[in-house]
Design an enzyme around this catalytic site. Structure first.
Site, PDB file in Angstrom:
ATOM      1  N   SER A   1       0.817  -1.229   0.000  1.00 52.80           N
ATOM      2  CA  SER A   1       0.000   0.000   0.000  1.00 52.80           C
ATOM      3  C   SER A   1       0.844   1.270   0.000  1.00 52.80           C
ATOM      4  O   SER A   1       0.705   2.125   0.888  1.00 52.80           O
ATOM      5  CB  SER A   1      -0.931  -0.024   1.199  1.00 52.80           C
TER       6      SER A   1
ATOM      7  N   ASP B   1      -3.597  -1.448  -2.176  1.00 58.63           N
ATOM      8  CA  ASP B   1      -4.797  -1.800  -1.402  1.00 58.63           C
ATOM      9  C   ASP B   1      -6.085  -1.283  -2.037  1.00 58.63           C
ATOM     10  O   ASP B   1      -7.152  -1.897  -1.904  1.00 58.63           O
ATOM     11  CB  ASP B   1      -4.680  -1.348   0.072  1.00 58.63           C
TER      12      ASP B   1
ATOM     13  N   ARG C   1       8.010   6.474  -3.860  1.00 58.14           N
ATOM     14  CA  ARG C   1       8.401   7.133  -2.608  1.00 58.14           C
ATOM     15  C   ARG C   1       7.614   6.499  -1.481  1.00 58.14           C
ATOM     16  O   ARG C   1       6.591   5.842  -1.712  1.00 58.14           O
ATOM     17  CB  ARG C   1       8.149   8.645  -2.657  1.00 58.14           C
TER      18      ARG C   1
HETATM   19  C1  GLC Z   1      -0.928   5.976   0.953  1.00 56.00           C
HETATM   20  C2  GLC Z   1      -0.183   5.143  -0.088  1.00 56.00           C
HETATM   21  C3  GLC Z   1      -1.146   4.447  -1.024  1.00 56.00           C
HETATM   22  C4  GLC Z   1      -2.189   3.679  -0.239  1.00 56.00           C
HETATM   23  C5  GLC Z   1      -2.881   4.604   0.752  1.00 56.00           C
HETATM   24  C6  GLC Z   1      -3.929   3.886   1.595  1.00 56.00           C
HETATM   25  O1  GLC Z   1      -1.545   7.027   0.322  1.00 56.00           O
HETATM   26  O2  GLC Z   1       0.692   5.973  -0.816  1.00 56.00           O
HETATM   27  O3  GLC Z   1      -0.469   3.590  -1.897  1.00 56.00           O
HETATM   28  O4  GLC Z   1      -3.123   3.136  -1.121  1.00 56.00           O
HETATM   29  O5  GLC Z   1      -1.918   5.178   1.612  1.00 56.00           O
HETATM   30  O6  GLC Z   1      -3.374   2.841   2.314  1.00 56.00           O
END
Ligand code: GLC
Length: 489
Positions: free
Chosen positions: A160, A213, A175
């Site tokens: 995520s 996610d 990042r």
């Molecule tokens: C952050 C991450 C993203 C993820 C989100 C929710 O924004 O960068 O990839 O989907 O958190 O978990």
């Protein structure tokens, strides 16, 4: 409030009462009339930019290599590896068809030493959790793997964080977000590094898909949603972080060179928007002095600026920064007892010491004596504030929470308008996961209020169903790891 209380060593320069000062601060968080539709327009413009080219400032709009929506009839036994913001879950998922699944899971909290340490230790930590789970839940598999026999188990890896995917199971980290900071991991192919560690440990586990996610949530909701709702258009997370995914015609993803991917036969692909990075340059997002201060204390300074106003990792910290400011200006906590507790090592002065549950408890408290707010405050800070102080904190909590929910409607409306979903279908569905959406008081209703204020209006908003895709990221990853048509490369 007087200009300078006798027991206080802080000087109040202007002399407005606390209630008025609290209202002034709360107003800083209020979005002006007409703001939401302007923000939606800006969101759409910035997503189109992100679909056209990659630049470090635009929304990433990452092609996910996932195309099909599941039918609900998929079957199979798969492993899901789910790294969210706070936990790493390892799950064995049995897809049973007819929108049903069974899930056995083990949750490991990821300690800070791994989220900000070395890449090697981080990957070893993930592999340790996986190994422990397999030994416990699939001992026969582990035994066979040792002797080089048995089939490989297929796994879907929910990662995520923004990963620039180059295939269904490859991707380099763009990042870190949500407080993670392992600098040497940036630019590396994280799923393949984990795969190598699993191979070195002889676990006979194949990471067949890596998914965000939100992509998992989109698929999981499409798999599990009630039959009578329309198609699931957006998968969204409002938890520690915030983000969304939706399907886009590849013809519109002009940065994606289709000729490099002859195996892709579908015309649409799910896009992981990384909407947390909407408006990193603050063209339209509100920016109070507290937002600016919070941003300056984050590892990903000046990135994920939308997320920093919306998601669970940040709402408690915003409230803490306001409380420090009002304390230092002499508006709050002026009694001797309060001051004795508010030393430099107190929670008030400890960055990130409040999570979203604190503003959530104040926001939810409708009792005339604010009893649950008082209990929460005393538990956190060790003293009882005055009733006026509780009222002031409540007002500010409501403003921070309401702004978060109203801003949350912006990318949802943006994605629905951009995909013309409401013109194509009678009703549409949004799959959501995340603790803020689940637990913050009235979060759903506040999103609906805000959607109604956009050009979708009351009529359009009525056609939208929103539902929790519980365990969405795990189930979605399992669906992507199936050796079927869900994944498209
Ligand atoms: C952050 C991450 C993203 C993820 C989100 C929710 O924004 O960068 O990839 O989907 O958190 O978990």
């Amino acid at each position: 409030m007087s200009s300078h209380s006798a027991s206080s060593d802080r000087t109040v320069v202007d002399t407005v009462p606390l209630a008025q000062k609290a209202k002034e601060v709360a107003d800083l968080f209020n979005l002006p009339e007409g703001y939401l539709q302007k923000a939606v327009d800006e969101y759409i413009a910035q997503s189109v930019e992100g679909l056209a080219s990659d630049s470090s400032r635009t929304m990433p709009m990452i092609p996910s290599y996932v195309s099909h929506s599941p039918t609900g009839n998929e079957r199979g036994v798969l492993i899901a590896l789910d790294l969210g913001g706070t936990n790493f879950r390892v799950c064995a998922i049995t897809l049973e068809g007819q929108s049903k699944f069974k899930l056995v899971q083990e949750k490991c909290n990821v300690p800070n030493v791994y989220t900000t340490g070395s890449l090697k230790d981080f990957i070893s930590f993930l592999a340790d959790c996986i190994e422990k789970f397999l030994v416990k839940e699939h001992p026969e598999h582990v035994e066979q793997a040792k002797t080089g026999s048995g089939d490989k188990l297929r796994a879907g890896f929910t990662f995520s964080f923004p990963l620039n995917q180059t295939s269904a199971n490859n991707g380099t980290l763009i990042r870190w977000t949500k407080g993670y900071d392992i600098p040497e991991a940036v630019g590396k192919d994280i799923p393949q590094i984990l795969q190598k560690e699993l191979d070195d440990r002889n676990l006979n586990l194949y990471i067949a898909a890596v998914v965000n996610d939100t992509v998992g949530t989109l698929l999981a909701r499409a798999y599990t949603k009630p039959q009578n709702t329309g198609p699931t258009i957006v998968g969204a997370i409002f938890g520690t972080g915030t983000n969304g995914a939706y399907a886009e015609p590849l013809a519109e993803v002009t940065k994606f060179n289709r000729s490099m991917h002859p195996n892709i036969v579908d015309d649409d692909m799910v896009i992981n928007t990384e909407w947390g990075s909407f408006d990193n340059d603050l063209k339209i997002l509100p920016n109070t002095k507290y937002d600016a201060l919070l941003n300056s204390n984050t590892h990903n300074k000046d990135y994920h600026m939308f997320e920093k106003r919306v998601s669970g990792m940040f709402l408690g910290e915003l409230l803490r920064l306001v409380l420090v400011d009002l304390y230092e200006q002499g508006y709050l906590f002026t009694t001797k007892d309060a001051k004795a507790h508010l030393t430099k090592d107190s929670k008030l002065y400890t960055p990130w010491s409040l999570d979203t549950s604190t503003p959530a408890i104040f926001h939810a408290d409708t009792s005339s004596d604010l009893v649950s707010s008082r209990v929460e405050f005393e538990e956190k800070f060790g003293f009882v504030p005055t009733f006026e102080e509780l009222e002031a904190i409540k007002l500010i909590s409501v403003a921070i929470g309401t702004r978060s929910a109203h801003l949350s409607a912006v990318p949802i409306a943006g994605a629905l308008i951009q995909t013309k979903a409401l013109e194509k279908y009678e009703t549409v569905d949004i799959g959501i996961d995340g603790t803020v959406y689940e637990l913050y008081p009235n979060f759903h209703d506040m999103i609906v209020d805000a959607l109604e204020q956009t050009s979708l209006g009351k009529e359009g908003t009525k056609k939208i169903t929103m539902g929790i895709a519980k365990d969405g990221s795990g189930v979605g990853a399992a669906l992507c790891a199936l050796d079927t048509k869900v994944s498209c490369d």
